[in-house]
Design a protein around this motif. Sequence first.
Motif, PDB file in Angstrom:
ATOM      1  N   GLY A  86      32.805  36.866  28.298  1.00  0.00           N
ATOM      2  CA  GLY A  86      33.017  37.790  27.187  1.00  0.00           C
ATOM      3  C   GLY A  86      34.346  38.507  27.276  1.00  0.00           C
ATOM      4  N   ALA A  87      34.710  38.954  28.470  1.00  0.00           N
ATOM      5  CA  ALA A  87      35.978  39.669  28.657  1.00  0.00           C
ATOM      6  C   ALA A  87      37.166  38.744  28.400  1.00  0.00           C
ATOM      7  N   THR A  88      37.046  37.489  28.794  1.00  0.00           N
ATOM      8  CA  THR A  88      38.116  36.528  28.543  1.00  0.00           C
ATOM      9  C   THR A  88      38.291  36.282  27.054  1.00  0.00           C
ATOM     10  N   ALA A  89      37.179  36.168  26.338  1.00  0.00           N
ATOM     11  CA  ALA A  89      37.232  35.904  24.896  1.00  0.00           C
ATOM     12  C   ALA A  89      37.937  37.032  24.147  1.00  0.00           C
ATOM     13  N   VAL A  90      37.546  38.271  24.427  1.00  0.00           N
ATOM     14  CA  VAL A  90      38.215  39.385  23.741  1.00  0.00           C
ATOM     15  C   VAL A  90      39.625  39.601  24.294  1.00  0.00           C
ATOM     16  N   GLY A  91      39.834  39.201  25.535  1.00  0.00           N
ATOM     17  CA  GLY A  91      41.188  39.255  26.092  1.00  0.00           C
ATOM     18  C   GLY A  91      42.114  38.324  25.325  1.00  0.00           C
ATOM     19  N   LEU A  92      41.592  37.152  24.948  1.00  0.00           N
ATOM     20  CA  LEU A  92      42.374  36.215  24.142  1.00  0.00           C
ATOM     21  C   LEU A  92      42.654  36.811  22.764  1.00  0.00           C
ATOM     22  N   THR A  93      41.659  37.436  22.176  1.00  0.00           N
ATOM     23  CA  THR A  93      41.849  38.110  20.889  1.00  0.00           C
ATOM     24  C   THR A  93      43.005  39.103  20.978  1.00  0.00           C
ATOM     25  N   ALA A 128      36.467  45.897  27.940  1.00  0.00           N
ATOM     26  CA  ALA A 128      35.789  44.753  28.563  1.00  0.00           C
ATOM     27  C   ALA A 128      36.537  44.279  29.801  1.00  0.00           C
ATOM     28  N   MET A 129      37.851  44.163  29.683  1.00  0.00           N
ATOM     29  CA  MET A 129      38.636  43.674  30.814  1.00  0.00           C
ATOM     30  C   MET A 129      38.699  44.693  31.946  1.00  0.00           C
ATOM     31  N   LEU A 130      38.936  45.955  31.621  1.00  0.00           N
ATOM     32  CA  LEU A 130      39.038  46.982  32.653  1.00  0.00           C
ATOM     33  C   LEU A 130      37.708  47.184  33.383  1.00  0.00           C
ATOM     34  N   SER A 131      36.608  47.202  32.646  1.00  0.00           N
ATOM     35  CA  SER A 131      35.309  47.399  33.286  1.00  0.00           C
ATOM     36  C   SER A 131      34.983  46.238  34.207  1.00  0.00           C
ATOM     37  N   PHE A 132      35.315  45.023  33.795  1.00  0.00           N
ATOM     38  CA  PHE A 132      35.053  43.851  34.638  1.00  0.00           C
ATOM     39  C   PHE A 132      35.894  43.892  35.906  1.00  0.00           C
ATOM     40  N   VAL A 133      37.142  44.279  35.770  1.00  0.00           N
ATOM     41  CA  VAL A 133      38.066  44.277  36.906  1.00  0.00           C
ATOM     42  C   VAL A 133      37.836  45.462  37.843  1.00  0.00           C
ATOM     43  N   LEU A 134      37.641  46.656  37.285  1.00  0.00           N
ATOM     44  CA  LEU A 134      37.631  47.873  38.094  1.00  0.00           C
ATOM     45  C   LEU A 134      36.247  48.385  38.479  1.00  0.00           C
ATOM     46  N   PHE A 135      35.269  48.226  37.599  1.00  0.00           N
ATOM     47  CA  PHE A 135      33.988  48.903  37.802  1.00  0.00           C
ATOM     48  C   PHE A 135      32.835  47.994  38.193  1.00  0.00           C
ATOM     49  N   GLU A 136      33.020  46.676  38.083  1.00  0.00           N
ATOM     50  CA  GLU A 136      31.888  45.765  38.289  1.00  0.00           C
ATOM     51  C   GLU A 136      32.145  44.801  39.444  1.00  0.00           C
ATOM     52  N   GLY A 137      32.623  45.371  40.534  1.00  0.00           N
ATOM     53  CA  GLY A 137      32.894  44.585  41.730  1.00  0.00           C
ATOM     54  C   GLY A 137      31.628  44.397  42.553  1.00  0.00           C
ATOM     55  N   GLY A 138      31.833  44.031  43.803  1.00  0.00           N
ATOM     56  CA  GLY A 138      30.692  43.831  44.690  1.00  0.00           C
ATOM     57  C   GLY A 138      30.586  42.395  45.165  1.00  0.00           C
ATOM     58  N   MET A 139      30.885  41.457  44.259  1.00  0.00           N
ATOM     59  CA  MET A 139      30.853  40.035  44.613  1.00  0.00           C
ATOM     60  C   MET A 139      32.112  39.359  44.104  1.00  0.00           C
ATOM     61  N   ARG A 140      32.694  38.529  44.937  1.00  0.00           N
ATOM     62  CA  ARG A 140      33.852  37.741  44.536  1.00  0.00           C
ATOM     63  C   ARG A 140      33.406  36.572  43.673  1.00  0.00           C
TER      64      ARG A 140
END
Length: 212
Positions: A86-93, A128-140
């Motif tokens: 989802g983050a990639t899709a809106v990132g493309l937008t 979407a991109m910031l939350s995925f990168v900064l706030f939703e870590g824990g697993m590579r």
Amino acid sequence: MLFNILSLVSNALIFVLTAYSVISFYVKGGDANMKVRNEKCFEYFTVDSNILAAITSAVMIVFNIMSFSKGGFAAPMWALVFKLVGATAVGLTFLVVVTMLAPFAEKGFFSLFEGSSFFMHFLTPVLAMLSFVLFEGGMRIGFINILFALIPTIIYAVVYFIMVLIVGEEKGGWNDFYGFNKGGKWYITAPVIIGMTALISFGLIALHNLTS
């Protein structure tokens, strides 16, 4: 705990703003370069990608809530990969708007960020991109998941090709509203867009892994 709260807020905003933007097409019509009404809005990748991001955020909200009892953010790999898609899709937008559409807009660069288009072209993608990168870590996340992130772009590209080039506006298809076939250069634009998608996904995974 703080990152989980920030993730929850981001995901909730993505969902609410997307719902508002889609409903707006039925209530007052679209803004910027999407001045259409009702279900015609779904012809735009902008709208489709935002809806996808909202769905992935809704899934993530479930794990945000569940994580409060664990003291920190935790989500299964499939949910993280889904959020990546989802983050990639809106990132493309976002990237297409700021590099390919807004610079050539008749009414100026910022005309593509009017009304609800501000949410769909800018705020939702950034959240979407910031939350995925900064706030939703824990697993590579493995870079092989770029393949999943390519799926929405490829599906839309096939539909766009069929509706614009094969069916055509005269027979009930779409006009080339994104200008991807300008000068008959679709065979150049298509790999460029798919390449941009792959690069966005690569960057999101790389940055996500740095914080995990």
